[in-house]
Design a protein around this motif. Structure first.
Motif, PDB file in Angstrom:
ATOM      1  N   VAL A  26       0.836  -1.198   0.000  1.00 63.39           N
ATOM      2  CA  VAL A  26       0.000   0.000   0.000  1.00 63.39           C
ATOM      3  C   VAL A  26       0.873   1.251   0.000  1.00 63.39           C
ATOM      4  O   VAL A  26       0.641   2.181  -0.780  1.00 63.39           O
ATOM      5  N   CYS A  27       1.883   1.288   0.843  1.00 65.58           N
ATOM      6  CA  CYS A  27       2.757   2.462   0.926  1.00 65.58           C
ATOM      7  C   CYS A  27       3.493   2.727  -0.382  1.00 65.58           C
ATOM      8  O   CYS A  27       3.757   3.879  -0.716  1.00 65.58           O
ATOM      9  N   ARG A  28       3.809   1.669  -1.104  1.00 63.84           N
ATOM     10  CA  ARG A  28       4.524   1.827  -2.376  1.00 63.84           C
ATOM     11  C   ARG A  28       3.593   1.982  -3.569  1.00 63.84           C
ATOM     12  O   ARG A  28       4.051   2.157  -4.691  1.00 63.84           O
ATOM     13  N   GLY A  29       2.287   1.903  -3.338  1.00 68.67           N
ATOM     14  CA  GLY A  29       1.339   2.010  -4.442  1.00 68.67           C
ATOM     15  C   GLY A  29       1.391   0.815  -5.381  1.00 68.67           C
ATOM     16  O   GLY A  29       1.063   0.934  -6.558  1.00 68.67           O
ATOM     17  N   ALA A  30       1.786  -0.341  -4.851  1.00 65.93           N
ATOM     18  CA  ALA A  30       1.991  -1.552  -5.654  1.00 65.93           C
ATOM     19  C   ALA A  30       0.708  -2.390  -5.669  1.00 65.93           C
ATOM     20  O   ALA A  30       0.592  -3.396  -4.967  1.00 65.93           O
ATOM     21  N   LYS A  31      -0.252  -1.959  -6.478  1.00 67.58           N
ATOM     22  CA  LYS A  31      -1.568  -2.595  -6.500  1.00 67.58           C
ATOM     23  C   LYS A  31      -1.485  -4.075  -6.871  1.00 67.58           C
ATOM     24  O   LYS A  31      -2.083  -4.917  -6.184  1.00 67.58           O
ATOM     25  N   ALA A  32      -0.797  -4.416  -7.945  1.00 69.68           N
ATOM     26  CA  ALA A  32      -0.733  -5.819  -8.387  1.00 69.68           C
ATOM     27  C   ALA A  32      -0.091  -6.697  -7.311  1.00 69.68           C
ATOM     28  O   ALA A  32      -0.553  -7.819  -7.055  1.00 69.68           O
ATOM     29  N   GLU A  33       0.938  -6.187  -6.681  1.00 68.75           N
ATOM     30  CA  GLU A  33       1.606  -6.924  -5.610  1.00 68.75           C
ATOM     31  C   GLU A  33       0.663  -7.124  -4.421  1.00 68.75           C
ATOM     32  O   GLU A  33       0.614  -8.193  -3.817  1.00 68.75           O
ATOM     33  N   TRP A  34      -0.107  -6.085  -4.094  1.00 72.14           N
ATOM     34  CA  TRP A  34      -1.066  -6.164  -2.997  1.00 72.14           C
ATOM     35  C   TRP A  34      -2.145  -7.190  -3.306  1.00 72.14           C
ATOM     36  O   TRP A  34      -2.462  -8.033  -2.486  1.00 72.14           O
ATOM     37  N   LEU A  35      -2.699  -7.130  -4.519  1.00 79.07           N
ATOM     38  CA  LEU A  35      -3.756  -8.071  -4.901  1.00 79.07           C
ATOM     39  C   LEU A  35      -3.263  -9.511  -4.880  1.00 79.07           C
ATOM     40  O   LEU A  35      -4.026 -10.429  -4.559  1.00 79.07           O
ATOM     41  N   ALA A  36      -1.991  -9.726  -5.202  1.00 80.84           N
ATOM     42  CA  ALA A  36      -1.426 -11.082  -5.219  1.00 80.84           C
ATOM     43  C   ALA A  36      -1.361 -11.699  -3.824  1.00 80.84           C
ATOM     44  O   ALA A  36      -1.190 -12.915  -3.699  1.00 80.84           O
ATOM     45  N   LEU A  37      -1.525 -10.887  -2.782  1.00 79.56           N
ATOM     46  CA  LEU A  37      -1.506 -11.395  -1.405  1.00 79.56           C
ATOM     47  C   LEU A  37      -2.811 -12.102  -1.031  1.00 79.56           C
ATOM     48  O   LEU A  37      -2.861 -12.825  -0.046  1.00 79.56           O
TER      49      LEU A  37
END
Length: 145
Positions: A26-37
């Motif tokens: 979230v802090c890095r704005g990494a949407k795809a990475e977040w969704l992969a969790l």
């Protein structure tokens, strides 16, 4: 100050590790990475119950709905920071107690105090996030530049 200030237990549990990864993404704005969790049938209730993000209060179910939640609630924010004061891990869950600061377009800031509960499956993927916070209380912290 780093984007995530962790003042709580550092004992690694699957749910606590997932929460760290979530906050970092979230802090890095990494949407795809977040969704992969998230597991395919995960649910995000942020906050729990009816809110401006979820009128019916049923949560955002499935990765597609969670992606739409990102676009509505996380994506528009310029910057996030987290201060986690405590964290309680038990079984497949972890409850983090802390404050999320959101810097909005134009520089206004809002602090959201709450309890943020993560539940993970045996595969380490997030099955649910339940965020307990009060809209009026958060809006009461609004600071404008």
């Amino acid at each position: 100050m780093t984007a995530v200030e962790w003042k709580a237990s550092r004992t690694e549990t699957p749910a606590r590790v997932a929460s760290w990864k979530s906050m970092d993404a979230v802090c890095r704005g990494a949407k795809a990475e977040w969704l992969a969790l998230f597991s395919p049938d995960a649910v995000v209730e942020d906050p729990v119950g009816p809110s401006m993000f979820d009128a019916e209060g049923k949560g955002h179910r499935g990765v597609e709905a969670i992606s739409a939640f990102w676009d509505m609630a996380i994506g528009p924010v310029e910057r996030f920071s987290f201060v986690i004061h405590d964290s309680f891990a038990a079984g497949s869950e972890c409850a983090n107690v802390g404050v999320i600061t959101a810097v909005l377009p134009g520089g206004a800031q809002v602090d959201t105090e709450g309890v943020f509960v993560y539940n993970v499956g045996e595969d380490g993927l997030v099955r649910s996030v339940r965020a307990f916070w009060e809209t009026e209380r958060a809006l009461g912290t609004l600071r404008t530049p």
